[in-house]
Motif scaffolding. Structure first.
Motif, PDB file in Angstrom:
ATOM      1  N   UNK A 295       0.866  -1.180   0.000  1.00  0.00           N
ATOM      2  CA  UNK A 295       0.000   0.000   0.000  1.00  0.00           C
ATOM      3  C   UNK A 295       0.901   1.228   0.000  1.00  0.00           C
ATOM      4  N   UNK A 296       0.632   2.115  -0.947  1.00  0.00           N
ATOM      5  CA  UNK A 296       1.348   3.379  -1.013  1.00  0.00           C
ATOM      6  C   UNK A 296       0.418   4.477  -0.495  1.00  0.00           C
ATOM      7  N   UNK A 297       0.890   5.218   0.517  1.00  0.00           N
ATOM      8  CA  UNK A 297       0.105   6.303   1.076  1.00  0.00           C
ATOM      9  C   UNK A 297       0.608   7.648   0.599  1.00  0.00           C
ATOM     10  N   UNK A 298      -0.330   8.560   0.347  1.00  0.00           N
ATOM     11  CA  UNK A 298       0.019   9.896  -0.166  1.00  0.00           C
ATOM     12  C   UNK A 298      -0.757  10.949   0.609  1.00  0.00           C
ATOM     13  N   UNK A 299      -0.055  11.997   1.024  1.00  0.00           N
ATOM     14  CA  UNK A 299      -0.624  13.027   1.885  1.00  0.00           C
ATOM     15  C   UNK A 299      -0.679  14.344   1.128  1.00  0.00           C
ATOM     16  N   UNK A 300      -1.812  15.020   1.225  1.00  0.00           N
ATOM     17  CA  UNK A 300      -1.964  16.366   0.681  1.00  0.00           C
ATOM     18  C   UNK A 300      -2.689  17.235   1.693  1.00  0.00           C
ATOM     19  N   UNK A 544     -10.544   3.732  -7.933  1.00  0.00           N
ATOM     20  CA  UNK A 544      -9.784   2.569  -8.381  1.00  0.00           C
ATOM     21  C   UNK A 544      -9.752   2.429  -9.898  1.00  0.00           C
ATOM     22  N   UNK A 545     -10.801   2.874 -10.572  1.00  0.00           N
ATOM     23  CA  UNK A 545     -10.878   2.722 -12.031  1.00  0.00           C
ATOM     24  C   UNK A 545     -10.337   3.932 -12.784  1.00  0.00           C
ATOM     25  N   UNK A 546      -9.785   4.908 -12.070  1.00  0.00           N
ATOM     26  CA  UNK A 546      -9.284   6.118 -12.704  1.00  0.00           C
ATOM     27  C   UNK A 546      -7.764   6.155 -12.646  1.00  0.00           C
ATOM     28  N   UNK A 547      -7.183   7.031 -13.435  1.00  0.00           N
ATOM     29  CA  UNK A 547      -5.720   7.116 -13.484  1.00  0.00           C
ATOM     30  C   UNK A 547      -5.174   8.264 -12.660  1.00  0.00           C
ATOM     31  N   UNK A 548      -6.035   9.227 -12.287  1.00  0.00           N
ATOM     32  CA  UNK A 548      -5.578  10.388 -11.543  1.00  0.00           C
ATOM     33  C   UNK A 548      -6.263  10.462 -10.181  1.00  0.00           C
ATOM     34  N   UNK A 549      -5.502  10.945  -9.198  1.00  0.00           N
ATOM     35  CA  UNK A 549      -6.088  11.178  -7.881  1.00  0.00           C
ATOM     36  C   UNK A 549      -7.143  12.274  -7.956  1.00  0.00           C
ATOM     37  N   UNK A 550      -8.153  12.205  -7.081  1.00  0.00           N
ATOM     38  CA  UNK A 550      -9.142  13.291  -7.055  1.00  0.00           C
ATOM     39  C   UNK A 550      -8.515  14.593  -6.578  1.00  0.00           C
ATOM     40  N   UNK A 551      -9.031  15.701  -7.087  1.00  0.00           N
ATOM     41  CA  UNK A 551      -8.565  17.019  -6.680  1.00  0.00           C
ATOM     42  C   UNK A 551      -8.839  17.193  -5.189  1.00  0.00           C
TER      43      UNK A 551
END
Length: 571
Positions: A295-300, A544-551
């Protein structure tokens, strides 16, 4: 048995002896002999031939206890000479310790034996206790945020109390934040964690204690934890300190045996990545019947202004960890300090140096930089992987997330330049303090950025989790959005405490039940916790079915609304 009372005093004024006035030198030689006998009774516990036995105690005969051990810290102090003397005086001599010392011989052996057998309070069933939750440490910044959360977003009808070391400060905070609301008259309690009699009274009054008094390495919360285990009271806190959780691991077996949940790190940092990782792993299993390789976690985080800054408590905790001794520093440098070791801990991908790198991440097609809490959050998630196997559904009945599981977390950057600048901004605790003072953003202990400023700047925080299945490499990508991290920490600890108080049957029954132990937020709460948080107002997106993270700034996409400055009173 007889009850010995004072003869009438000439002035007819009751004598009150402060607990802090009790000293060994006011206790006569006869009672000192009695306490020597007490020590013999302690050692005789478990011997059926012993004529006198104390109530249940965990650690008096533990051969593995050493000077660093916290096991027995509460019970040892409860049975110390000053505290037993105080209780003897309270029960038989109107609280007068010197008088009790002089008249101790008037108590029969039967009376003394009965006194010791009933020495520790016998709390009633959880359902009959006065409070659902007692929040401790409520005079500071995190306490104020919990109160803000309760009046804005709490959906439960519960009875809570607010506690702290200094009563008038707790009352002042309650009146400031909750005046005019349904929480305005919530009880406030005084309790000093250094006083085991205070601790006992606190934990026996409620189903769950939520502790927000940090830095946890320094405030003596281990007494509170052991008391919770002894008196069948669940516990949670907002700690972000590896040495603190490692210290509490000594209590794991006793908590499991007692069926008590001890849950440190029920906060946005640590707790949210842990929980969202758990949900992603469960989704991989539900959709494709596979375990999760990584699992890769990303913080914004962002907003329209610069209101966000570390609170005084956050700075205190960082300073405490920086000044920690050799053992504390070794724990903080150990990737598996909280358990969950994979392949003898030698894999390159599990080492901390990867968390300190700037690189272009192919998974999200973006530059990333070091995340300040990743060195803590990776430890928490690894413990969840271990506990899921050991505890969920019964001892050794669960599954690992994967035998080869890996977790990491990074900050998302808009460019390579921004990623390197973010890494360069990480500095020492002292240098950070000086920088904040220069910007006018330095907050003292107990203070932090005003909620009104955070609301005006529409500060938000988002955590993304991308899970990859073990064999087919399919992915689950999910994101959760909240307001600023301090408000979300208040949400997470409040909802954890309310869940432990109200949803015990859901947690302790069924195929995924957990009996107890030193747990992570994910293993303690599982989907029950996740659903509570969503119901309370957090935003969630499955991409999951998209290529970009949500804004991350798009509130509509996350199906949530910004916090409002004004809320209806008495709501």
């Amino acid at each position: 048995s007889r009850q010995i009372r004072h003869p009438p005093r000439q002035a007819q004024v009751p004598i009150v002896v402060s607990r802090r006035m009790v000293r060994l030198n006011v206790v006569g030689p006869e009672i000192e002999e009695y306490f020597k006998q007490l020590d013999k009774w302690k050692k005789a516990r478990g011997n059926e031939k012993s004529e006198v036995q104390l109530g249940p105690q965990y650690y008096f005969q533990d051969p593995d206890r050493d000077e660093d051990s916290v096991r027995g810290c509460f019970l040892d102090e409860m049975f110390s000479m000053p505290n037993v003397a105080k209780r003897l005086a309270d029960k038989f001599f109107d609280g007068d310790v010197p008088y009790m010392s002089d008249h101790f011989h008037e108590l029969s052996d039967e009376t003394l034996t009965a006194f010791m057998m009933d020495y520790l309070v016998k709390p009633g069933p959880r359902a009959d206790r006065k409070y659902h939750v007692v929040f401790y440490g409520m005079s500071g910044y995190t306490g104020s945020m919990i109160m803000e959360y309760l009046k804005r977003d709490c959906k439960d009808d519960v009875k809570v109390a607010f506690a702290g070391r200094t009563l008038h400060k707790v009352v002042a905070m309650r009146d400031k934040v909750l005046g005019g609301t349904k929480w305005a008259n919530a009880d406030c309690l005084a309790a000093n964690l250094a006083d085991p009699l205070d601790v006992e009274a606190l934990v026996t009054s409620c189903r769950c204690v939520a502790n927000v008094a940090g830095p946890f390495m320094l405030t003596g919360g281990e007494r509170l934890v052991e008391a919770c285990i002894h008196y069948d009271t669940d516990y949670c806190d907002v700690s972000g300190e590896v040495p603190w959780t490692a210290k509490l691991m000594e209590f794991h077996d006793a908590a499991w045996e007692a069926g008590v949940y001890i849950v440190p790190s029920a906060a946005y940092a640590g707790g949210m990545p842990d929980l969202l990782t758990y949900i992603a792993v469960q989704e991989v299993q539900a959709r494709w019947g596979e375990t999760t390789r990584k699992v890769r976690g990303y913080v914004q985080a962002g907003g329209m202004g610069d209101a966000l800054a570390p609170s005084g408590g956050t700075l205190q905790t960082r300073a405490a960890m920086a000044k920690g001794g050799k053992k504390a520093k070794e724990l903080m440098m150990d990737p598996f300090a909280l358990g969950g070791m994979i392949q003898n801990g030698t894999r390159e991908e599990d080492q901390d140096k990867r968390l300190s790198e700037v690189f272009f991440d192919q998974t999200i097609q973006s530059w990333v930089s070091p995340h300040v809490y990743s060195f803590f959050e990776t430890r928490v998630v690894r413990r969840s992987n271990y506990l899921h196997n050991r505890l969920v559904g019964g001892p050794n009945m669960g599954k690992w997330y994967s035998w080869a599981f890996n977790f990491s977390a990074h900050l998302v950057a808009k460019s390579e330049q921004e990623a390197h600048a973010s890494k360069a901004s990480k500095t020492s605790a002292k240098a950070e303090e000086e920088q904040l003072k220069a910007k006018g953003k330095y907050y003292a202990a107990g203070d932090g950025p005003p909620l009104e400023d955070l609301i005006a700047d529409r500060i938000y925080s988002v955590f993304h989790a991308v899970a990859e299945s073990e064999h087919t490499k399919r992915r689950v990508a999910i994101s959760i959005k909240g307001h600023d991290g301090y408000y979300e920490t208040a949400r997470m600890v409040a909802e954890m405490a309310l869940m432990l108080a109200l949803d015990s049957p859901k947690l302790r029954t069924g195929k995924d039940h957990v009996r107890g132990g030193l747990l992570t937020p994910a293993i303690a709460g599982r989907r029950v916790y996740f659903e509570r948080l969503l119901r309370s107002g957090l935003g969630f997106v499955d991409w999951s079915d998209l290529t970009e993270m949500p804004d991350p700034s798009d509130y509509d996409r996350f199906n949530m609304s910004p916090l409002k400055s004004e809320i209806p009173l008495n709501e």
